[in-house]
Design a protein around this motif. Structure first.
Motif, PDB file in Angstrom:
ATOM      1  N   THR A  72      -1.169  -1.950  -4.468  1.00  0.00           N
ATOM      2  CA  THR A  72      -1.989  -3.139  -4.726  1.00  0.00           C
ATOM      3  C   THR A  72      -1.185  -4.199  -5.468  1.00  0.00           C
ATOM      4  O   THR A  72      -1.233  -5.394  -5.133  1.00  0.00           O
ATOM      5  N   LEU A  73      -0.422  -3.775  -6.473  1.00  0.00           N
ATOM      6  CA  LEU A  73       0.420  -4.715  -7.220  1.00  0.00           C
ATOM      7  C   LEU A  73       1.446  -5.367  -6.302  1.00  0.00           C
ATOM      8  O   LEU A  73       1.740  -6.569  -6.434  1.00  0.00           O
ATOM      9  N   ILE A  76      -0.290  -8.145  -4.495  1.00  0.00           N
ATOM     10  CA  ILE A  76      -0.606  -9.270  -5.398  1.00  0.00           C
ATOM     11  C   ILE A  76       0.635 -10.100  -5.687  1.00  0.00           C
ATOM     12  O   ILE A  76       0.596 -11.346  -5.669  1.00  0.00           O
ATOM     13  N   LEU A  77       1.760  -9.452  -5.968  1.00  0.00           N
ATOM     14  CA  LEU A  77       2.992 -10.184  -6.297  1.00  0.00           C
ATOM     15  C   LEU A  77       3.739 -10.647  -5.049  1.00  0.00           C
ATOM     16  O   LEU A  77       4.458 -11.643  -5.090  1.00  0.00           O
ATOM     17  N   HIS A 108       6.150  -5.752  -1.231  1.00  0.00           N
ATOM     18  CA  HIS A 108       5.227  -4.616  -1.332  1.00  0.00           C
ATOM     19  C   HIS A 108       5.984  -3.288  -1.231  1.00  0.00           C
ATOM     20  O   HIS A 108       5.784  -2.375  -2.039  1.00  0.00           O
ATOM     21  N   GLY A 110      -8.323  -8.260  -6.601  1.00  0.00           N
ATOM     22  CA  GLY A 110      -6.871  -8.380  -6.459  1.00  0.00           C
ATOM     23  C   GLY A 110      -6.473  -9.598  -5.667  1.00  0.00           C
ATOM     24  O   GLY A 110      -5.492 -10.282  -5.988  1.00  0.00           O
ATOM     25  N   CYS A 129      -4.056 -12.808  -6.677  1.00  0.00           N
ATOM     26  CA  CYS A 129      -2.949 -13.201  -5.798  1.00  0.00           C
ATOM     27  C   CYS A 129      -3.076 -14.659  -5.380  1.00  0.00           C
ATOM     28  O   CYS A 129      -2.093 -15.405  -5.360  1.00  0.00           O
TER      29      CYS A 129
END
Length: 545
Positions: A232-233, A236-237, A467, A528, A532
C-alpha cells in the motif's frame, strides 16, 4: 473558403493537427465539409462554399484545444472480432486451458524445457490476451458493425458500401467527428468475465475455503500484514514519484494540465490500493471527467495485468526468489503440506451423488452470497451519506459483499462435515473455476493500447517500479518469502478477483489468504488513495509552476 478574423481572435488555418483539435460547429442544419479545420483561434467566422447545389450560410466554428489522450473521438481497438458468440469464445478459452495443461504435463523433452522457464498459469493468462490482440479472434467488447454501418448509411454516409469494414467505418467516424459517447448504443460486450467473476469466483472461494487450515494460517505470522501495508505504501508513494519523474524527464509527453492529470491519476491509486468502488469514489471526490476516467482505466487495467503476469512467473520460481531474499518460508511450506496431507487422506473417486452434493454446496453458496448482497445493499444505502463521508464506499458495492459472504460461508463450512468434500475434489473444482476466471481476465487485456497512451503508461510503469522496490526492500529487511510479496501486492493492485489467483499459483490451499488481504484493501483503498492524490497534487503544483 474565406476566413475572417473576429475581434480578439488569432487564426492559423493552415496547419492540421487532427489528433489535438476539436471542431464545434453551428450551421443551418446541413453537414459542413468533411475536412477538419484547425488553428489556434477560439472563435472564427467562415463562409462555406456551395456544395452539391446547396449554399451553406455563414457558420460559426469554435476551436478548442483537445487532449488526444483523454478525448479520443472513438475507441480505436473496438473492431468486431472474428468470434462474437460467448459460447464459442468460452469453448476457445477452455480449449486453450486444456492445451496448456496437456503440454505442461507432457513427457516430450521440448515441452518440458519450455515449461521449465514459462509457468502454465502465465500462458493461461497471456494466450487469451494474444487471441484478443493482435489476432482479433475474440474481444471483451466491440462495436456491432452491422448496426453501426446502418446508422451511418441513414445519416452522414449514405453512400457507405454494405460491405464496408472497420477501417472504412472508422474513417467515416473520424471525418465526421462522431465520438465514443454517441457510439455507446452500438457497443456489444462479452459477458464471460461477468459470469466468471460473479458466479465462478464465489463458487471457487467456497470450495477452496472448505479445507482451510486456520492453525496453519495463524502460523504465517505478522509478515503477511507487513507486506500488505508495504505494498500500500508503495502505491501511495509511487504516484507522486512517477509524476515527478515524468514531469522532469519528459515534460511534453502528456498533453494535459497538471491539475487534471493528478486528479485522473488519483483514480488509479483508488483501484490499485482498493478496487473498483474505491476508484469510482476518487472519480467523484475529485470530479474527474468521463473521458479522463476512461483513459485512466486503460492504464490501470493494462499495467496491473502486466504486473500480474510477472507475479505469476515469480510464483513458478518462488524457491529461487526466497533464497535470494534469505526468507524463511517454512510456515508456508508447512501449511501447504498440512493441506496436501489432509487432501490425500480423504481423497476418493466421487460418485455422481457426491459430485452433485459438491456442486450444490458451491453454487448454493453462490446463491446465498448473491441473496445476502441483495439484502445488505439496501440497508447500506440508508447510510450512504455517512459511509461516503467515512470513505467506505466499498460497502455500497454488491461485489464486495459477494466476496465477503462467499469467503465467510467457505470458512464456516470448514468446521462442518462439508469439509470432507475435499475428498471428492472440492479444491480441484475450485481451481478449475479460478483458471476460467484467469482466461477471461486475460481476454480483457489489450497490449495494443500501450501504444496509444505512451505518456500515461510511462507514469504507470514508473509507479509500479516504485511499488516493487518498496516491496522487495521490505521483504529483504524482514526476510519475508516471495509469497507475501506477490499476494500483498496483488491484494492491493488486483483486488479480490485476482489475489486468490496469485495465491493459488503457489498452492490452492493459500487462496483464502489472498481473499482476506484483498478485503482489507477494500477497507483502506479510499483513504490511501486520498493521501496519494494530495501528494500528487503537491508534485503537479510544483511541476506546473
Amino acid at each position: 473558403m474565406a476566413m475572417h478574423h473576429l475581434p480578439g481572435s488569432d487564426i492559423s488555418p493552415t496547419g492540421r493537427e487532427p489528433g489535438f483539435w476539436r471542431i464545434f460547429y453551428k450551421d443551418t442544419g446541413l453537414r459542413p465539409p468533411e475536412q477538419a479545420l484547425t488553428g489556434q483561434a477560439t472563435v472564427a467566422a467562415a463562409f462555406l462554399p456551395a456544395r452539391r447545389g446547396l449554399l451553406f450560410e455563414r457558420t460559426i466554428i469554435i476551436f478548442t484545444r483537445k487532449e488526444n489522450l483523454f478525448e479520443r473521438p472513438i475507441d480505436q481497438d473496438m473492431r468486431q472480432p472474428v468470434f462474437t458468440n460467448d459460447a464459442i469464445i468460452l469453448g476457445l478459452l477452455i480449449i486453450v486451458l486444456a492445451l496448456v495443461f496437456v503440454t505442461s504435463h507432457s513427457k516430450n523433452k521440448g515441452w518440458q524445457s519450455f515449461y521449465r522457464y514459462v509457468p502454465p498459469l502465465l500462458l493461461c493468462y497471456f494466450i487469451p490476451a494474444l487471441l484478443a490482440w493482435p489476432l482479433g479472434l475474440i474481444a471483451p467488447q466491440w462495436y456491432d458493425l452491422e448496426k453501426l454501418r446502418h446508422f451511418l448509411q441513414e445519416g452522414v454516409a449514405p453512400n457507405l458500401p454494405n460491405q464496408a469494414g472497420w477501417r472504412a467505418i472508422k474513417q467515416v467516424l473520424l471525418s465526421n467527428g462522431i465520438g465514443a459517447e454517441q457510439l455507446k448504443p452500438f457497443v456489444v460486450k462479452s459477458q464471460l468475465y461477468f459470469m466468471a467473476s460473479r458466479y465462478l469466483l464465489p463458487a471457487s472461494l467456497v470450495l477452496l475455503c472448505l479445507s482451510i487450515d486456520f492453525k496453519g494460517i495463524l502460523n504465517l505470522g505478522p509478515k503477511a500484514l507487513i507486506m500488505f501495508f508495504a505494498a500500500t505504501l508503495g502505491i501511495i508513494l509511487g504516484g507522486p514519484v512517477a509524476l515527478m519523474a515524468i514531469s522532469y524527464l519528459a515534460p511534453g509527453i502528456i498533453q494535459a494540465s497538471p491539475d487534471e492529470l493528478w486528479k485522473g491519476l488519483s483514480t488509479i491509486a483508488g483501484s490499485w490500493i482498493g478496487g473498483g468502488a474505491n476508484q469510482t469514489a476518487m472519480k467523484e471526490i475529485f470530479s474527474v471527467s468521463d473521458n479522463l476516467f476512461a483513459a485512466m482505466i486503460v492504464v490501470d487495467v493494462v499495467v496491473a495485468n502486466i504486473w500480474m503476469g510477472f507475479l505469476l512467473y515469480g510464483a513458478s520460481i518462488s524457491d529461487k526468489l526466497d533464497r535470494r531474499l534469505k526468507a524463511d518460508n517454512s510456515a508456508i511450506e508447512d501449511l501447504k503440506h498440512r493441506v496436501e496431507d489432509y487432501q490425500s487422506s480423504v481423497a476418493r473417486i466421487p460418485n455422481l451423488t457426491e459430485t452433485f452434493v459438491l456442486l450444490a454446496v458451491a453454487f448454493g453458496g453462490v446463491a446465498l452470497s448473491h441473496w445476502g448482497a441483495d439484502v445488505i445493499l439496501p440497508i447500506m444505502e440508508r447510510f450512504r451519506a455517512t459511509l461516503e463521508a467515512a470513505r467506505l464506499s466499498s460497502l455500497l458495492e454488491g461485489f464486495f459483499w459477494l466476496i465477503v459472504i462467499a469467503t465467510t460461508l467457505g470458512l464456516g463450512l470448514s468446521f462442518s462435515r462439508a469439509r470432507a468434500l475435499e475428498g471428492v475434489g472440492a479444491s480441484r473444482w475450485g481451481s478449475v473455476f479460478i483458471y476460467i476466471l484467469v482466461a477471461t481476465i486475460g481476454m480483457k487485456m489489450n497490449l495494443g493500447e500501450v501504444l496509444q497512451n505512451l505518456g500515461l503508461f510511462a507514469i504507470g510503469i514508473i509507479w509500479m517500479l516504485v511499488h516493487v522496490i518498496i516491496l522487495i526492500t521490505t521483504a529483504k529487511i524482514i526476510r519475508a518469502p516471495f509469497f507475501f510479496v506477490a499476494v500483498g501486492s496483488q491484494a492491493n493492485v488486483g483486488g479480490a478477483a485476482s489475489a486468490p489467483i496469485v495465491a493459488s499459483a503457489f498452492s490452492p490451499a493459500l487462496a483464502p489468504v489472498g481473499v482476506l488481504m484483498a478485503v482489507l484493501g477494500y477497507a483502506l483503498g479510499t483513504y490511501g488513495a486520498i493521501v496519494c492524490a494530495y501528494l500528487m497534487q503537491a508534485v503537479a503544483g510544483g511541476a506546473g509552476g
